[in-house]
Enzyme design. Structure first.
Site, PDB file in Angstrom:
ATOM      1  N   GLN A 126      34.931 -79.347  38.295  1.00  0.00           N
ATOM      2  CA  GLN A 126      35.061 -80.071  39.570  1.00  0.00           C
ATOM      3  C   GLN A 126      34.352 -79.298  40.681  1.00  0.00           C
ATOM      4  O   GLN A 126      34.830 -78.235  41.099  1.00  0.00           O
ATOM      5  CB  GLN A 126      36.548 -80.203  39.888  1.00  0.00           C
ATOM      6  CG  GLN A 126      36.873 -80.885  41.191  1.00  0.00           C
ATOM      7  CD  GLN A 126      38.386 -81.017  41.392  1.00  0.00           C
ATOM      8  OE1 GLN A 126      39.153 -80.247  40.818  1.00  0.00           O
ATOM      9  NE2 GLN A 126      38.808 -81.970  42.186  1.00  0.00           N
ATOM     10  N   GLY A 127      33.237 -79.832  41.168  1.00  0.00           N
ATOM     11  CA  GLY A 127      32.456 -79.133  42.195  1.00  0.00           C
ATOM     12  C   GLY A 127      32.753 -79.662  43.598  1.00  0.00           C
ATOM     13  O   GLY A 127      31.932 -80.389  44.172  1.00  0.00           O
ATOM     14  N   TYR A 128      33.898 -79.303  44.125  1.00  0.00           N
ATOM     15  CA  TYR A 128      34.277 -79.720  45.484  1.00  0.00           C
ATOM     16  C   TYR A 128      34.118 -78.542  46.459  1.00  0.00           C
ATOM     17  O   TYR A 128      33.342 -78.590  47.389  1.00  0.00           O
ATOM     18  CB  TYR A 128      35.745 -80.173  45.536  1.00  0.00           C
ATOM     19  CG  TYR A 128      36.045 -81.565  45.058  1.00  0.00           C
ATOM     20  CD1 TYR A 128      35.215 -82.241  44.176  1.00  0.00           C
ATOM     21  CD2 TYR A 128      37.207 -82.221  45.482  1.00  0.00           C
ATOM     22  CE1 TYR A 128      35.533 -83.517  43.747  1.00  0.00           C
ATOM     23  CE2 TYR A 128      37.523 -83.494  45.059  1.00  0.00           C
ATOM     24  CZ  TYR A 128      36.688 -84.137  44.180  1.00  0.00           C
ATOM     25  OH  TYR A 128      37.007 -85.392  43.753  1.00  0.00           O
ATOM     26  N   SER A 129      34.924 -77.468  46.237  1.00  0.00           N
ATOM     27  CA  SER A 129      35.038 -76.395  47.232  1.00  0.00           C
ATOM     28  C   SER A 129      33.738 -75.635  47.411  1.00  0.00           C
ATOM     29  O   SER A 129      32.965 -75.439  46.465  1.00  0.00           O
ATOM     30  CB  SER A 129      36.119 -75.393  46.805  1.00  0.00           C
ATOM     31  OG  SER A 129      37.332 -76.049  46.600  1.00  0.00           O
ATOM     32  N   SER A 163      36.657 -74.057  38.562  1.00  0.00           N
ATOM     33  CA  SER A 163      37.371 -73.699  37.329  1.00  0.00           C
ATOM     34  C   SER A 163      36.584 -74.148  36.104  1.00  0.00           C
ATOM     35  O   SER A 163      36.103 -75.292  36.049  1.00  0.00           O
ATOM     36  CB  SER A 163      38.750 -74.368  37.297  1.00  0.00           C
ATOM     37  OG  SER A 163      39.532 -73.935  38.369  1.00  0.00           O
ATOM     38  N   GLU A 248      44.560 -86.010  40.257  1.00  0.00           N
ATOM     39  CA  GLU A 248      44.920 -84.597  40.053  1.00  0.00           C
ATOM     40  C   GLU A 248      46.383 -84.368  40.391  1.00  0.00           C
ATOM     41  O   GLU A 248      47.071 -83.583  39.764  1.00  0.00           O
ATOM     42  CB  GLU A 248      44.042 -83.710  40.948  1.00  0.00           C
ATOM     43  CG  GLU A 248      44.309 -82.219  40.764  1.00  0.00           C
ATOM     44  CD  GLU A 248      43.243 -81.339  41.408  1.00  0.00           C
ATOM     45  OE1 GLU A 248      42.451 -81.850  42.212  1.00  0.00           O
ATOM     46  OE2 GLU A 248      43.227 -80.134  41.095  1.00  0.00           O
ATOM     47  N   SER A 361      46.634 -76.557  49.545  1.00  0.00           N
ATOM     48  CA  SER A 361      47.531 -75.431  49.853  1.00  0.00           C
ATOM     49  C   SER A 361      48.841 -75.934  50.474  1.00  0.00           C
ATOM     50  O   SER A 361      48.945 -77.080  50.916  1.00  0.00           O
ATOM     51  CB  SER A 361      46.839 -74.474  50.822  1.00  0.00           C
ATOM     52  OG  SER A 361      46.756 -75.077  52.098  1.00  0.00           O
ATOM     53  N   GLU A 363      50.120 -75.266  53.321  1.00  0.00           N
ATOM     54  CA  GLU A 363      49.980 -75.689  54.729  1.00  0.00           C
ATOM     55  C   GLU A 363      49.402 -77.102  54.806  1.00  0.00           C
ATOM     56  O   GLU A 363      49.820 -77.913  55.632  1.00  0.00           O
ATOM     57  CB  GLU A 363      49.078 -74.704  55.496  1.00  0.00           C
ATOM     58  CG  GLU A 363      49.707 -73.334  55.756  1.00  0.00           C
ATOM     59  CD  GLU A 363      49.722 -72.431  54.524  1.00  0.00           C
ATOM     60  OE1 GLU A 363      49.070 -72.785  53.505  1.00  0.00           O
ATOM     61  OE2 GLU A 363      50.393 -71.387  54.558  1.00  0.00           O
TER      62      GLU A 363
HETATM   63  C1  LIG Z   1      43.124 -71.111  40.672  1.00  0.00           C
HETATM   64  C2  LIG Z   1      42.253 -71.976  41.504  1.00  0.00           C
HETATM   65  C3  LIG Z   1      41.430 -72.903  40.906  1.00  0.00           C
HETATM   66  C4  LIG Z   1      40.581 -73.697  41.679  1.00  0.00           C
HETATM   67  N1  LIG Z   1      39.752 -74.589  41.048  1.00  0.00           N
HETATM   68  C5  LIG Z   1      38.895 -75.328  41.787  1.00  0.00           C
HETATM   69  C6  LIG Z   1      37.962 -76.207  41.146  1.00  0.00           C
HETATM   70  O1  LIG Z   1      37.922 -76.317  39.923  1.00  0.00           O
HETATM   71  N2  LIG Z   1      37.097 -76.899  41.913  1.00  0.00           N
HETATM   72  C7  LIG Z   1      37.096 -76.819  43.276  1.00  0.00           C
HETATM   73  O2  LIG Z   1      36.296 -77.497  43.916  1.00  0.00           O
HETATM   74  N3  LIG Z   1      37.959 -75.983  43.923  1.00  0.00           N
HETATM   75  C8  LIG Z   1      38.850 -75.244  43.192  1.00  0.00           C
HETATM   76  N4  LIG Z   1      39.718 -74.372  43.825  1.00  0.00           N
HETATM   77  C9  LIG Z   1      39.628 -74.212  45.279  1.00  0.00           C
HETATM   78  C10 LIG Z   1      40.787 -74.803  46.055  1.00  0.00           C
HETATM   79  O3  LIG Z   1      40.669 -76.192  46.101  1.00  0.00           O
HETATM   80  C11 LIG Z   1      40.738 -74.154  47.452  1.00  0.00           C
HETATM   81  O4  LIG Z   1      41.033 -72.784  47.300  1.00  0.00           O
HETATM   82  C12 LIG Z   1      41.727 -74.786  48.388  1.00  0.00           C
HETATM   83  O5  LIG Z   1      41.340 -76.093  48.708  1.00  0.00           O
HETATM   84  C13 LIG Z   1      41.837 -73.969  49.713  1.00  0.00           C
HETATM   85  O6  LIG Z   1      40.575 -73.803  50.278  1.00  0.00           O
HETATM   86  P1  LIG Z   1      40.024 -72.356  50.658  1.00  0.00           P
HETATM   87  O7  LIG Z   1      40.232 -71.438  49.510  1.00  0.00           O
HETATM   88  O8  LIG Z   1      38.651 -72.533  51.185  1.00  0.00           O
HETATM   89  O9  LIG Z   1      40.972 -71.834  51.823  1.00  0.00           O
HETATM   90  P2  LIG Z   1      40.938 -72.284  53.350  1.00  0.00           P
HETATM   91  O10 LIG Z   1      40.802 -73.767  53.428  1.00  0.00           O
HETATM   92  O11 LIG Z   1      39.914 -71.455  54.043  1.00  0.00           O
HETATM   93  O12 LIG Z   1      42.374 -71.883  53.821  1.00  0.00           O
HETATM   94  C14 LIG Z   1      42.754 -70.544  54.141  1.00  0.00           C
HETATM   95  C15 LIG Z   1      44.184 -70.568  54.655  1.00  0.00           C
HETATM   96  O13 LIG Z   1      44.254 -71.364  55.857  1.00  0.00           O
HETATM   97  C16 LIG Z   1      45.225 -72.413  55.702  1.00  0.00           C
HETATM   98  N5  LIG Z   1      44.738 -73.616  56.383  1.00  0.00           N
HETATM   99  C17 LIG Z   1      43.524 -74.208  56.227  1.00  0.00           C
HETATM  100  N6  LIG Z   1      43.449 -75.330  56.991  1.00  0.00           N
HETATM  101  C18 LIG Z   1      44.649 -75.444  57.624  1.00  0.00           C
HETATM  102  C19 LIG Z   1      45.186 -76.397  58.548  1.00  0.00           C
HETATM  103  N7  LIG Z   1      44.470 -77.452  58.941  1.00  0.00           N
HETATM  104  N8  LIG Z   1      46.464 -76.211  58.991  1.00  0.00           N
HETATM  105  C20 LIG Z   1      47.198 -75.122  58.586  1.00  0.00           C
HETATM  106  N9  LIG Z   1      46.732 -74.187  57.718  1.00  0.00           N
HETATM  107  C21 LIG Z   1      45.474 -74.350  57.241  1.00  0.00           C
HETATM  108  C22 LIG Z   1      45.315 -72.639  54.200  1.00  0.00           C
HETATM  109  O14 LIG Z   1      46.563 -73.206  53.851  1.00  0.00           O
HETATM  110  C23 LIG Z   1      45.163 -71.216  53.665  1.00  0.00           C
HETATM  111  O15 LIG Z   1      46.392 -70.538  53.722  1.00  0.00           O
HETATM  112  C24 LIG Z   1      40.580 -73.569  43.084  1.00  0.00           C
HETATM  113  C25 LIG Z   1      41.420 -72.634  43.684  1.00  0.00           C
HETATM  114  C26 LIG Z   1      42.246 -71.832  42.923  1.00  0.00           C
HETATM  115  C27 LIG Z   1      43.123 -70.835  43.598  1.00  0.00           C
END
Ligand SMILES: Cc1cc2nc3c(=O)[nH]c(=O)nc-3n(C[C@H](O)[C@H](O)[C@H](O)COP(=O)(O)OP(=O)(O)OC[C@H]3O[C@@H](n4cnc5c(N)ncnc54)[C@H](O)[C@@H]3O)c2cc1C
Length: 382
Positions: A126-129, A163, A248, A361, A363
């Site tokens: 899944q290529g989102y993040s 992942s 999901e 997450s 939040e």
């Molecule tokens: C084990 C694992 C597997 C994953 N697999 C995939 C995958 O296969 N494909 C993919 O695309 N992604 C994947 N991800 C990524 C995952 O979707 C992101 O980590 C997640 O969406 C959070 O984004 P970020 O890491 O950029 O953190 P950020 O968005 O930068 O957030 C950092 C912190 O700020 C908080 N925050 C952010 N915005 C707000 C808001 N508006 N209000 C309050 N708090 C806020 C968050 O809760 C967090 O605590 C995976 C992540 C993990 C940990």
């Protein structure tokens, strides 16, 4: 016997008959934090399941599934967990991309992509993040543009935390295909092969707290995919991407409660064995975890809101990891072997830190609950 009970009995008997011989060694292997375990063996097992018609059971029969009802799917996932069968390797294709294509794909896309998911011949990621697009997914910067002759999409940019990209052959990529567009507009949902010549796709594993690598950085540098490999209309990718997230948070968590219950049982057993159960505080926390798990299972049966459900299970599982470390005692702070060999409890503790992050997450879930369920004012967004 109801049809659900018959279905349950059928999968139970099949697992008992087939999870034997070389496959028996795969019991309990794999899963979040342990995806590296016996990957090839688990792939072979899943292909064996496919050969006997036990993959994609919830898909319609016309697409290679069994058309199982929701109750039958729950029974399937429960029995699978109860048999301690190995964690699935193609869950992203089966539970995320497949249902998305069934809902939004063209006939040609369904014909091309669904059979290899059912047969476990092609694995997906899944290529989102991206580095600047996680919770704020609409900030995606990866670009997609049609080649001058219109025959191919050309993709440039970077994804992160992808992942299983190191095991997958294909990635569904959210890319900005309308130059100058902002936020949710102008995105497209592209299906991109990862095996490309000349370094057009570079998959770099990220080493996690657990010492293993399950997710990756994926760099696209002029990567190509056929012009027809866009799901939905070009520019309408946000709607498709959100639909995938709905899958999901839905069916893919069926059976999870059974897995949690098994972990709780094993932890209680360990506490009995190593004497930690004598500590009244440990006993109290174990009982509390059991009560919380029962409450979670009861609300899941009543159809809890997905965001509330995610908040519950992520906090519960993270708490179980912390409790496991206290049950293990001082030994839990030392790796069992060299150079970084963790036992299952250490790995659970470390990996469960991620539970409150992925698939939205805590939040973000709380924002959703506040805005959509409680009707509170919307968060200010730029
Ligand atoms: C084990 C694992 C597997 C994953 N697999 C995939 C995958 O296969 N494909 C993919 O695309 N992604 C994947 N991800 C990524 C995952 O979707 C992101 O980590 C997640 O969406 C959070 O984004 P970020 O890491 O950029 O953190 P950020 O968005 O930068 O957030 C950092 C912190 O700020 C908080 N925050 C952010 N915005 C707000 C808001 N508006 N209000 C309050 N708090 C806020 C968050 O809760 C967090 O605590 C995976 C992540 C993990 C940990």
């Amino acid at each position: 016997m109801s049809s659900v009970e018959e279905f349950r009995a059928e999968i139970r008997a099949w697992l008992a008959d087939h999870l034997v011989g070389e496959f028996a060694e795969l019991r309990g292997r794999g899963g979040p934090g342990r995806e590296h375990e016996a990957f090839e063996g688990r792939l072979a097992w899943e292909r064996h399941m496919a050969a006997h018609g036990w993959t994609c059971v919830g898909w319609p029969v016309e697409h290679g599934g069994r058309g199982a009802s929701l109750d039958e799917q729950i029974a399937f996932h429960e029995e699978y967990a109860l048999a301690d069968a190995p964690a699935r390797v193609n869950h992203i294709g089966e539970q995320l991309l497949g249902p998305t294509l069934i809902a939004f794909g063209t006939q040609e896309q369904k014909k091309r992509f669904l059979p290899p998911i059912v047969a476990v011949e092609e694995l997906w990621c899944q290529g989102y993040s991206e580095p600047d697009a996680g919770s704020d997914l609409a900030n995606v910067r990866t670009r997609g543009a049609l080649s001058p002759d219109g025959s191919q999409w050309v993709v440039d940019g970077q994804k992160i935390w992808t992942s299983l990209a190191h095991e997958a052959q294909w990635c569904f990529v959210v890319a900005r295909t309308e130059p100058g567009s902002r936020r949710h507009a102008g995105l497209s949902y592209l299906l991109v092969p990862l095996d490309q010549p000349g370094g057009r796709v570079d998959v770099r594993p990220i080493v996690q707290l657990t010492g293993t690598s399950e997710f990756n950085e994926v760099f696209f540098d002029g990567a190509r995919t056929d012009a027809s490999h866009v799901v939905g209309e070009p520019g309408d990718g946000w709607r498709i991407a959100m639909a995938t997230l709905g899958f999901e948070r839905g069916v893919s968590t069926l059976g999870q409660q059974v897995g949690f219950r098994r972990e709780w049982d094993a932890l209680a057993e360990l506490a009995r064995k190593n004497g930690a159960i004598a500590d009244p505080l440990i006993r109290d926390r174990l009982v509390q975890a059991w009560i919380d798990l029962e409450a979670m299972a009861a609300s899941a049966r009543r159809g809890v809101d997905p965001s509330v459900g995610k908040l519950h299970w992520a906090a519960w599982h993270r708490g179980l990891g912390e409790l496991a470390m206290d049950v293990c005692g001082a030994a839990s702070t030392i790796a069992a072997g060299e150079p970084y060999e963790l036992d299952d409890w250490q790995r659970l503790f470390l990996f469960s830190r991620a539970d409150t992050i992925y698939a939205g997450s805590d939040e973000i879930q709380k924002n959703i609950v506040a805005e959509r369920l409680l009707g509170l004012p919307k968060e200010a967004r730029v």
